[in-house]
Structures are given as C-alpha cells and as structure tokens.
Design an enzyme around this catalytic site. Sequence first.
Site: not given
Lengths: 386, 398
Positions: B244, B127
């Site tokens: 990431e 989120g």
Amino acid sequence: MDLSLTDEQRLLKESVERLLMDRFGFEARQRFMAEPAGWSRALWQSYAELGLLGLPFEEKHGGVGGGPVETMIVMEAFGRALALEPFLATVVLGGGLLRRGADEAMRSALIPKIARGVLLLAFAHAERQSRYDLADVATTARRDGGGYVLDGAKTLVIHGDCADKLIVSARLAGARRDRDGLGLFVIDADAAGVSRRGYRTVDGLRAAEVVLSGARVGASEILGEPGKAFPLIAQVADEAIAALAAEAVGAMAATHEMTVDYLKTRKQFGVPIGSFQVLQHRAAEMLIALEQARSMALFAAMMVEEPDPTERRRAIAAAKVQIGRSGRFVGQQAIQLHGGMGMTMEYKVGHYFKRVTAIDALFGDADHHLAELARLGGLIGAREAK
Amino acid sequence: MDLRFTPDEIAFRDEVRAFMRDALPAPIRRKMVEARRLEKDDIVTWQRILNARGWAVPHWPVAWGGTGWSPVKQYIFHEELQQAPAPDPLPFGVNMVGPVIIAFGSEAQKRRHLPRIANLDDWWCQGFSEPGAGSDLASLKTTARRDGDSYVVNGQKTWTTTAQYADWIFCLVRADPAAKKQQGISFLLIDMKTPGITVRPIQTIDGGREVNEVFFDDVRVPVENRVGEENRGWDYAKFLLGNERTGIARIGTSKARIRRLKEIAALERAGDKPLIEDERFRTKIAAVEVELKALEMTQLRVVAAARERNEPDPASSILKIKGSEIQQAVSELLLEAIGPYALPEETHDDADRWNEPPIGPEWAGPLAPHYFNWRKVSIYGGSNEIQKNIIAKAILGL
Ligand SMILES: Cc1cc2nc3c(=O)[nH]c(=O)nc-3n(C[C@H](O)[C@H](O)[C@H](O)COP(=O)(O)OP(=O)(O)OC[C@H]3O[C@@H](n4cnc5c(N)ncnc54)[C@H](O)[C@@H]3O)c2cc1C
C-alpha cells in the site's frame, strides 16, 4: 502599560461565555444552521439584551461605548463557540462604517436599531476581480438628480443574504484600482435594482452575491464626502481584521484544548497517545503558535485605533500574517492528532479548522498582508542616520 | 549511471501516453484535472478500459493478467497514468487484496476473485481499522468464532472507504481469542451481501461520504473464504501494508496538480497582473517543485533497487511521508490561488441547485473541499507519525 482586563471587561467576558455555553453547544449550532437564516434569531435577541449588539456604539445611540478590547473579548468567545450570527457583518463592518462615516441623522436613525437587534447590515464591497485589493472597485455610482444610481456586482458579501440594508462601495470617479473616487452608499437590501443570491460558506456561515442594476439611493444615503471613502473602508477593514484575529484565537484555543484532551484520552498501543513524545512536542508547538496568535490579536486590538494609518496598517497586517500562519498550523495539526476522528463532520475540531481557514481568506490572507507589510517597510525601522 | 530512459523505455512511455490521451473518457479526465469527486461509475468505466487493454494489473503475475513489465516500465506506466490524469485502478482490489490472494490464497480463491478484481466486477473495500484499533491495528477486536464450516463474525470496522459500493470486504478478525495480539489474527474475505452486515456512512469535513462504519452481527463466512492459515493474518496484513505504501507517493498526481495550479494561477489576477507573475507565489510553487523532483529521484532509486531486491523497501515510508506532504502543500497552494473564493460552499450535491452557476470562477469550487479532504493522506495508510516510527526502528535501528 497594562495588559490586564478591567473588572467590567472581565464581566463582559464571563457573561458572553456563559450565554454561549448555555445556548450554543455543538448540537445547537447544527440546529441553527438549519434555520432559514442559517443562524438563530432568538440568540441574536439575547446578544442584544446582553448589550453585545451595541458594543462599539455611543450610549446616546443605545450603545455601551466599548472599544476594540471589548470587541476582541466578544469575538474570541464567538470563535470558541463557532458562532454563526452576523455580528461581524452588522456590528463590526456595517456598524463601524455608520459609526465613523454617517452623519448624525443617519447614525441616530440606524445605530439604535442595530443595538436593539432589529437591523441587520452587510458590507457589499468585494468584487469578482478585486481579490484582496480594497481599492479595486468597478461598481459605479452615477449622479442622477438629487441622488445616485448604482451599477455593478458585489461578491462574497458576508451575511449579505439576511441583511436589511447593504452598505455598497461604488466608484464616483477614477480608474478601477484608484483609491480616490470611492463612495459608500446605504441601500435597502430589497430596493428595486438590487438582487441577491445567498449561499453557505465552507465554515457554515452565510454570504451573498449582490447585483446592482440601476439601483437608486438618495443624496443623504452616502457616507462621508463623496469620492473620499477609501480611508474609511481601510479603517473598517482593519477593524474587521482585528475582530477576526480574536475570533481565530478563540477557535484555535478551543482546538488546542480539544486536541490535548484527546491526547490524554485516546489510547493506542495500550497507552494514551499523549504519552508519545512526538505528540507532546506537537501539542507544545501548537500552544506556541496559539500564544503567538493571541499576542498579535491583542496587538491588533490595541493598534486598530492608532491615528497614523500607516502605523495601523503595519500592525494589522502583521497580526493577520500571524493569525493566518498559526491558524493553519494549529488547525492542520489538530486534525492530524485526532487521526480519522479529525476528518469527520460530526466532530467539532474539523469545523474549527474550516473556520480558521475561512478567516485566512477574509480581508487578505497571510501572504497578502506579508507583502503589504514588506512594502510598508516592516515593523522595525532601520537605524536612522544621525 | 544514466538518468535517461532507454529508447525502448521511451517508446513504451509514448505508447502509454498516447493510450491515456485517447482512451481516457473526457468527462473523467475533466473531473481528475479539476480535483472533483469521482463517481463509482467513473472508476469502474476506466478500470474496464484499462483491463481491456491488459493494463489493469500490470504488477500481477502474467498468469493472472500481469504484464511482466520491468519495475522501470511499471513506474513509467503509473507515472503516465497519474499525469494524464487518470484514476488509479481501485487500490483495495488491485494493490491490496489481489496481491495477498496471489501470494497466500487458495487456487479456488484465485480463480474466483482475481479476474473479477482486475475487471472491477467486484468492488472491494478494506476492513482493517476499528474504533479502538487505528495506528495500533493489532489491537483489533472483531471476532470470528468457528462454527462447523463457517466463521461467525461479530464486531465493527470503521473508516471503511467506499464500503457503500462494495461487493466484498477483506477483514482482519480474531479467530483465536486466547492468542496474544498479533498472533490471533486471521484474514477473511466477506461477501457484503451476507446477512448481518450494516454499512453506515460517515461524512467527512469536506462534505463527502467516502468512508463508513461497517457492523458485523453474527455474519456467517464460509471457512473457505479465509486467506492462508488461521492466525497468520497479521503477516498477510503486513505484506499488504508494505504494498500500500509504495503507491502512495503519487508523484504523477502531484505533477498533474501542479500543472493545474499553474493554469489557475495564470487565470487568477492579483492586482494588475496574473497571480503566476507574482514573485512570491511563483517562488512558493517552485519550492514545491524542488521537493517533488527530489522525491521523484528517490522513487526512481527505489524502483532501481527493486530490480535487485524484489520486495518492498522500508524506504517506502520516506515516499509515503514526503509524497503526502507534497500533495498537501499543493492542495494549500491551490487554495491560496483562488483567494477569497475558497469561501463559497460547493452546492453540486444539492439537488435543487445543481444547475445554478458556481459562485466565483468555475475552477474554485472543488479546491477548498480538496484541501480539507487531503488532510487524510497523512493519516491513512499508516499515519506519518507511524511512518517515522518505522524509519526510526527499521532503518535506523533506534
Ligand atoms: C479518509 C480515510 C480513509 C480511510 N480508509 C480506510 C479503509 O478503507 N480501511 C481501513 O481499514 N482504514 C481506513 N482508514 C483508517 C486509517 O488507516 C486510520 O485512520 C489510521 O490508521 C489512524 O488511526 P486512527 O484514526 O485510529 O488514529 P489514532 O491511531 O488514534 O492516531 C491519532 C494520532 O496519534 C498518532 N499516533 C498513534 N500512535 C502513535 C505512536 N506510536 N507514535 C506517535 N504517534 C502516534 C497518530 O499518528 C495520529 O496523529 C481511513 C482513514 C481516513 C482518514
């Protein structure tokens, strides 16, 4: 030379654009897609009233006698609106084949109905193995008494699911990929021996698979001279490409406008993202791609009735290459510049992207036409030895 | 310098390869090969198989289930996994929140979450993004007001991948409304079952439903679910985003896709011969293979350097940009390979039609959606434009 529209053409452009603006917003489009046909019959009638469905036909057949430029104008407006209706299938493809290939009796029987919006056509030509080769037809037409019997399977028949009549290409003689030996047959879509399976395409339009098993057509329902249909098929396919080129330009222009608007309104880092020079340049490159495509759509419209078929083919192939390449670039960059928004089904820009992607795969993609253009010697002749 | 793997590394590669061959369930492998969408169950099943073997979280510390492999072995493992082709372990858990908890979380958080992340007992989602905060993530507005032992969270997240499956969401929130931009951000772990959370799906252009909007309406989150210190969330987020990006080159995935492309091009016919024998098409594939080999070498150089550096390399932006461009190029070639069969819309989501035969060749159906869907890889994880900004700033000092 004159590249400007006549007053009448300008009027046509304004009236189509107005009709679509009033009746074919993005929400309306979603609604129309949910209708049984996947498009709006009511809007189709409005097209008829405006004369669009009689656009390329002679006045004596209820048409308005327009040429490729008129078709271009209408298709560009359809591209902008992301129209769903079977105009290409019925008027450009079906109508084109009838207009050029049918005898007067058939023309005067069918074309007025197209123009009035009460007859839908589809061109059942491509087959599983044919890829982009227009001559690759395995479906057979066997002479039988006074008529013909058709057997075979047709694929990706654009708007074939709603068509009242199909125009089917079939082989009377020759090997599978011969240009000689093809015939075009007009058959009721619900005739015995014809079965259809309709489906949606990725761009929200419709198509059908058509199976012919022992389907009978009368001797008078063949277009032109039996066995000599290839030049007609090639001509009408080129007309379809010219029309699709204009549609793609309409879609690209709208895509570009939406993107530029987005760059002006979307803020990140406290400023409109359009203030980042890299995005300014990207939008400029998109405009260049769009204008190159627009030029080639215009070129296609002006060359599609060129009497020399090789010259015509070169021009149309070149146009399809440009449309495919520009369409891909403009579409991809529009998504990229919209960020996550571009990826959503609810937002219009992705639908333009899918339509231009589909257009590239119709009647031969950019690579196919580039290869063909190269085979035909390109657009510029070598200096002639004197 | 030696490009070849050592005998030990080769033995390891063979071991991993054999495991992938034997342990990956055939239906999952098929979906991966064919570029079809995976179900939640596919990913859970596979990650548990990996975890049972002790290989779900190789890059974690050994104490928490890591393998202690060298960077080269980790690279080999990942490469073999992607080439199998097998699904990656759920990145939101094992690559994103897991390492953050390991580096900055409390002991209680580690004990509570890490084993369940490794075994995919809990499905996590990310989120971060909000409607107004995409590339400019630090402008996020979701608030967390302190109220006794809880934060009360209000706001909206968006583009939240697989929130519909999620048990937990990790969020960047603003606990200190007075602090300026980056400074006021905190990192919270939120149980998706908490009252006040609403998930609304967003359909993507390929027809899929992998992203969502997530709304927070007076959601009470225990203070103990904050990772690290209040107002240090931005540092943790930067750490997370660095991790990431390294996984994002997807070299093994591109190799598997190119194999698939060649398979399809051998089956498709262009005129009188298979498409793969068409000079132009073959040349286009080869050109992508060159790019991919270069990227692989770049990746290996980063891997080799990591042996000495032990921290994410800013060059990972190069991997992200090139990796995504190559994946997209392959998705275009797959689309071109099927020619006009890019057109039919897949109907497998359609309950009435799922058992009808596909239109055209059975390999064609997923490829147009894949092409559309794969536009995302140059948008998420920091868009390619943002990556270039990073290169310009962090590497070039411009
Ligand atoms: C399929 C998908 C899945 C996602 N999953 C998740 C998820 O699970 N969790 C999550 O938190 N987020 C997720 N995201 C969100 C993703 O990280 C954002 O979409 C991304 O950060 C871009 O933000 P944006 O969409 O708001 O675009 P914007 O930031 O508005 O960008 C629009 C365009 O402007 C460009 N741009 C912006 N700033 C600059 C600049 N300074 N210089 C040059 N160009 C600039 C961008 O590159 C882009 O082209 C997902 C997105 C997608 C598409």
